[in-house]
Each structure stands twice: as structure tokens, then as C-alpha cells.
Write an enzyme that holds these catalytic residues in place. Structure first.
Site, PDB file in Angstrom:
ATOM      1  N   GLY A   1       0.781  -1.238   0.000  1.00 27.74           N
ATOM      2  CA  GLY A   1       0.000   0.000   0.000  1.00 27.74           C
ATOM      3  C   GLY A   1       0.804   1.275   0.000  1.00 27.74           C
ATOM      4  O   GLY A   1       0.639   2.124  -0.858  1.00 27.74           O
ATOM      5  N   SER A   2       1.716   1.427   0.982  1.00 32.62           N
ATOM      6  CA  SER A   2       2.413   2.712   1.061  1.00 32.62           C
ATOM      7  C   SER A   2       3.706   2.673   0.271  1.00 32.62           C
ATOM      8  O   SER A   2       4.379   1.633   0.184  1.00 32.62           O
ATOM      9  CB  SER A   2       2.699   3.071   2.520  1.00 32.62           C
ATOM     10  OG  SER A   2       3.449   2.056   3.147  1.00 32.62           O
TER      11      SER A   2
ATOM     12  N   GLU B   1      -0.530   6.063  -0.735  1.00 35.42           N
ATOM     13  CA  GLU B   1      -0.782   6.575   0.633  1.00 35.42           C
ATOM     14  C   GLU B   1       0.015   7.830   0.984  1.00 35.42           C
ATOM     15  O   GLU B   1       0.287   8.085   2.161  1.00 35.42           O
ATOM     16  CB  GLU B   1      -0.549   5.468   1.684  1.00 35.42           C
ATOM     17  CG  GLU B   1      -1.406   4.229   1.463  1.00 35.42           C
ATOM     18  CD  GLU B   1      -1.231   3.135   2.511  1.00 35.42           C
ATOM     19  OE1 GLU B   1      -0.875   3.435   3.656  1.00 35.42           O
ATOM     20  OE2 GLU B   1      -1.473   1.958   2.167  1.00 35.42           O
TER      21      GLU B   1
ATOM     22  N   GLU C   1      -2.804  -8.183  18.160  1.00 37.91           N
ATOM     23  CA  GLU C   1      -2.390  -7.381  19.320  1.00 37.91           C
ATOM     24  C   GLU C   1      -3.489  -7.215  20.359  1.00 37.91           C
ATOM     25  O   GLU C   1      -3.222  -6.845  21.494  1.00 37.91           O
ATOM     26  CB  GLU C   1      -1.933  -5.983  18.865  1.00 37.91           C
ATOM     27  CG  GLU C   1      -0.603  -6.012  18.195  1.00 37.91           C
ATOM     28  CD  GLU C   1      -0.168  -4.627  17.731  1.00 37.91           C
ATOM     29  OE1 GLU C   1      -0.619  -3.621  18.300  1.00 37.91           O
ATOM     30  OE2 GLU C   1       0.618  -4.586  16.778  1.00 37.91           O
TER      31      GLU C   1
ATOM     32  N   CYS D   1       0.485  -7.825   9.698  1.00 39.93           N
ATOM     33  CA  CYS D   1       1.920  -7.727   9.949  1.00 39.93           C
ATOM     34  C   CYS D   1       2.406  -8.990  10.656  1.00 39.93           C
ATOM     35  O   CYS D   1       1.622  -9.857  11.011  1.00 39.93           O
ATOM     36  CB  CYS D   1       2.220  -6.507  10.795  1.00 39.93           C
ATOM     37  SG  CYS D   1       2.032  -4.995   9.841  1.00 39.93           S
TER      38      CYS D   1
ATOM     39  N   HIS E   1      11.960  -4.125   6.455  1.00 36.86           N
ATOM     40  CA  HIS E   1      12.514  -3.364   7.576  1.00 36.86           C
ATOM     41  C   HIS E   1      13.994  -3.051   7.396  1.00 36.86           C
ATOM     42  O   HIS E   1      14.557  -2.250   8.125  1.00 36.86           O
ATOM     43  CB  HIS E   1      12.290  -4.112   8.889  1.00 36.86           C
ATOM     44  CG  HIS E   1      10.841  -4.190   9.258  1.00 36.86           C
ATOM     45  ND1 HIS E   1      10.110  -3.081   9.603  1.00 36.86           N
ATOM     46  CD2 HIS E   1       9.975  -5.224   9.286  1.00 36.86           C
ATOM     47  CE1 HIS E   1       8.861  -3.433   9.840  1.00 36.86           C
ATOM     48  NE2 HIS E   1       8.750  -4.724   9.660  1.00 36.86           N
TER      49      HIS E   1
HETATM   50  N1  GLN Z   1      -1.302  -0.333   3.832  1.00 36.29           N
HETATM   51  C1  GLN Z   1      -0.370  -0.111   4.907  1.00 36.29           C
HETATM   52  C2  GLN Z   1       0.973   0.275   4.329  1.00 36.29           C
HETATM   53  O1  GLN Z   1       1.296  -0.209   3.285  1.00 36.29           O
HETATM   54  C3  GLN Z   1      -0.212  -1.347   5.725  1.00 36.29           C
HETATM   55  C4  GLN Z   1       0.883  -1.254   6.740  1.00 36.29           C
HETATM   56  C5  GLN Z   1       0.704  -2.137   7.933  1.00 36.29           C
HETATM   57  O2  GLN Z   1      -0.168  -2.975   7.944  1.00 36.29           O
HETATM   58  N2  GLN Z   1       1.518  -1.990   8.922  1.00 36.29           N
HETATM   59  O3  GLN Z   1       1.710   1.033   4.921  1.00 36.29           O
HETATM   60 ZN    ZN Z   2       2.649  -5.193   7.753  1.00 38.95          ZN
END
Ligand code: GLN
Ligand code: ZN
Length: 420
Positions: free
Chosen positions: A94-95, A146, A267, A305, A356
Site C-alpha cells: 500500500g504505502s 498513501e 495485538e 503484519c 525493515h
Molecule cells: N497499507 C499499509 C501500508 O502499506 C499497511 C501497513 C501495515 O499494515 N503496517 O503502509
Molecule cells: Zn505489515
């Protein structure tokens, strides 16, 4: 609204009031106790907190609203017709990079130094560049990037009724990155569409499908500070109905695929195991309520995640998403064993590289990981995508990484053609 909130200063004050009450007797704090009782009473009736329309809508929500119209196999055929994707379709989560330029322009806009029109113009430029690049690099399902979002929860909190924000309530989210979680203190509703214009603009630039991109109700709940005057479950259902409306608007605008991120579903698990299933039941129910209103041909994606999935696989299955993307690169696809054992039927995008780290992954590594994935799952079930969103990366890292990922998918397609 501040009468219902207590931050560090107010909590210390409360401690000193309690101390006085304990040392000198209740009478010495009568005024403070009365003020507190008034605040509690106000909260019970305040129109800032309670919205009769929201309550009525929730009461009217039927169990059938949680179910897609048809089972996955039927939906999959309808979606294949609509989307016309190759085997091992490629996409991202997405981002795209939130570069210092993007963050600087947003900060200038927030400070009032940059007008709305100029800010929108800048964001449109970023979005258009991202779409053009995705087409050039050969991705199959695109995203708008995004760029307009400060954070995947804050962005939605700011557009929904029922949320408040602090100016300085920062919480560390990852590394040196911080967010200001929204405060969910009232009934939640959606005054207007939140993402449709950005999706429509992005889709207007390309014939390839662009995913609508939303944050799911459970993740919005779990990454906010949530009111304690009603069960969390109720607040979550209210968010779910608001997201359901957004999903409907995206579909009506022409979106063929909509991703509803549930990054933080796990979570929310309570500490006591005996309370797990109740939480999982309502969390999954809320996700389904947000997602299930669409036609068979509209493809629902979700992203989760890095999580231990093995002990919640029936619940992941119950979400009944058409495509789920998960973080698997670092575990060498080990998570997929569980999905295979459980005979997970729908499509999965197991992340092929760890986002990451700045390191650019090699095409061969990603091919090898996807071959491992095929030990566990059928090729028709598999998508090719990174582990997570790319907002923390630089374009210099993202561009070669995604080019290599697309090349890896082509190798896998050739493998498959060779086997046929
Ligand atoms: N759509 C979000 C992105 O791409 C999802 C990120 C996430 O789930 N941490 O940043
Ligand atoms: Zn993620």
C-alpha cells in the site's frame, strides 16, 4: 471534552486528591468528588459521546451482513474474469516512501504555511509518479501510494466522528517513528467518504486495477485509546459499519479490489487464554462486517503484519478474505506450514522480502522463497508481494527491489508453464 480525559498532569493531581482523602478524610475532597461525579454523569448523556443514529444502525445490523454473497470458489471465478491477472500476480502492501519531501510538505500544510490546493497538487504529483512507475516496472495490481496519510490509523480517526486528538500525545511505533494515536471517546460514524477521491484519481491514470486501501476496524480500535464506558466490542462494531460504508463507496466508484488492513488484529488478544476466543470471535466478526457488503467480483484483500498465526488459523480462515498478505520472508515461509496444515483455501501473498532493512533483495532469493511457498500451497493460491508497506524505505531501495520482485514472478510463471 477534556472533563472526560486524564493525562499525566491530571493523573498526578488525582493521586494527590486521593492522598488528601486518605490522610484527612473524604470531606476534604468533597468538591473534587462532586466534580468527578458530574463529569461521569455528563458522559452518560452527552451528545458528544452518544449518537442515537449509530446505536439504531448497530441494533439493526443482521448476521447476514457478515457473509459474502457466495463461497470463495464462486467469487474467485468472478474475480478472475473481472481482473484478468497472470499467475503469481504482483502487488505491494500500500504505502510508498514517505520521503522527507512528503513529510516536509505535510508539516508546512499542517502549520498553515501551505494552502489546501497546493498541498493537494503536490500529493497528486506524487501519486501520479507512483502510478506511472508501477506501470513501467510491470506490477499487476497497483496502489495509490498513501502519500496523503500521516499514519494508517490517525488518517481515518481524523475523518471519522467520535475521535479526538492530542497535540503532544506521541507514542513510539517503530524505530524512531512516532504516531499520535487517536482517542476514541464517542460513538463512531463516517460523515463523508474518506479515501474515494484518492482512489479515483489514481485509477484514472491507469487501466491496471488499483486497490482501494483502508485500515480495518480492529486495527483502528487496537491502535487508539478507547473509551471505557462501553465494551470495546461495541466500539469496534461501530467502526466496522463506517468502514463498510467506505468499502461500498469504493466499489460504487469502480474499485475492483479493496484492501482492508488488519495489521494489529493479534495485538488485541487478552492475556488469559480463556478469553481469547471471545475476542477473536468479535474481532473477526467486525472485519467481516466491514468487508462482506461487496459483490462476488470485488476482491477483498487484507494485510497482517508479522504475527504468530498458527494458533489463530481458524480465525484467519473465518475472515474469509479473497487474498491475505502476510510477513513471511524472514521466517523462510515457515508460517505457511500452518496454513497448509489447516488447508487454508483462499489466496495468500507471502511476503518475499523484509522491508525493515534497506538491503535490496536478489531476484533469485525471492524465486527460492516462492518455490518454498509452493511446497505448502498450490501455485494458484499465491501472490507475490513484499512483507509490508514501503513507507519507511527510500525510492532508491524500493525501485530495484520491486523490479527484482517482478522479474522473480516472471521466472515463477515460466516454471509453471514448463510444468504444464
Ligand atoms: N497499507 C499499509 C501500508 O502499506 C499497511 C501497513 C501495515 O499494515 N503496517 O503502509
Ligand atoms: Zn505489515
Amino acid at each position: 471534552m477534556t472533563q472526560w480525559l486524564a493525562f499525566a498532569v491530571q493523573k498526578i493531581e488525582e493521586l494527590s486528591i486521593l492522598k488528601r482523602a486518605l490522610n484527612d478524610g473524604r470531606k476534604t475532597v468533597a468538591a473534587e468528588l462532586a466534580a468527578s461525579a458530574r463529569a461521569v454523569a455528563n458522559r452518560r448523556t452527552s451528545p458528544h459521546i452518544h449518537d442515537a443514529t449509530v446505536a439504531a444502525r448497530l441494533a439493526a445490523a443482521s448476521p447476514a451482513m457478515r457473509d459474502r454473497r457466495s463461497p470463495y470458489a464462486v467469487r474467485q471465478a468472478a474475480q478472475a474474469d473481472m481482473l484478468d491477472l497472470p499467475a503469481f500476480p504482483t502487488t505491494t502492501i500500500g504505502s510508498f516512501p514517505q520521503t522527507s519531501a512528503v513529510r516536509h510538505v505535510r508539516a508546512e500544510h499542517d502549520r498553515g504555511n501551505l494552502g489546501d490546493a497546493a498541498y493537494q497538487q503536490f500529493l497528486r504529483g506524487e501519486t501520479e509518479r507512483a502510478i506511472r512507475w508501477q506501470e513501467d516496472v510491470g506490477l499487476d495490481m497497483l496502489v495509490h501510494g498513501e502519500f496523503e496519510r500521516n499514519d494508517m490509523v490517525q488518517y481515518f480517526g481524523e475523518r471519522l466522528s467520535g475521535f479526538a486528538f492530542t497535540a503532544g500525545g506521541w507514542v513510539q511505533s517503530y524505530g524512531s517513528r512516532c504516531v499520535r494515536p487517536p482517542i476514541l471517546l464517542g460513538d463512531v460514524s463516517r460523515p463523508a467518504a474518506m479515501t474515494v477521491d484518492w482512489w479515483r484519481y489514481a485509477q484514472s491514470l491507469t487501466r491496471k486495477p488499483v486497490k482501494g486501501m483502508l485500515t480495518g476496524p480492529v486495527t483502528i480500535l487496537n491502535w487508539s485509546f478507547v473509551r471505557d464506558d462501553q465494551p470495546r466490542e461495541i466500539s469496534c462494531r461501530q467502526i466496522a459499519l463506517a468502514i463498510r460504508d467506505e468499502v461500498a463507496d469504493l466499489e460504487a466508484a469502480g474499485a475492483r479490489a479493496i484492501q482492508i488492513d488488519e495489521a494489529a488484529l493479534r495485538e488485541g488478544l487478552p492475556l488469559r487464554k480463556r478469553d481469547w476466543q471471545h475476542y477473536l470471535d468479535w474481532a473477526v466478526d467486525c472485519f467481516r462486517l466491514s468487508a462482506a457488503g461487496v459483490d462476488d467480483a470485488t476482491q477483498i484483500h487484507t494485510h497482517m503484519c508479522y504475527s504468530e498465526f498458527n494458533d489463530i488459523l481458524p480465525d484467519i480462515g473465518a475472515m474469509d478474505t479473497d487474498v491475505i498478505s502476510i510477513e513471511t520472508a524472514r521466517s523462510q515461509m515457515e508460517l505457511l506450514e500452518g496454513f497448509a496444515r489447516y488447508h487454508y483455501p483462499n489466496a495468500i501473498g507471502p511476503g518475499v522480502y523484509d522491508i525493515h532493512a534497506p538491503r535490496v533483495p536478489l531476484q533469485d532469493e525471492m524465486v527460492a522463497l516462492m518455490r518454498l511457498a509452493q511446497v505448502h500451497l498450490r501455485p494458484e493460491q499465491l501472490w507475490v508481494n513484499p512483507d509490508c508497506g514501503l513507507k519507511t524505505r527510500k525510492w532508491d531501495e524500493v525501485k530495484p527491489a520491486i523490479a527484482a520482485m517482478v522479474a522473480a514472478a516472471r521466472t515463477l510463471r515460466a516454471d509453471l508453464a514448463g510444468r504444464a
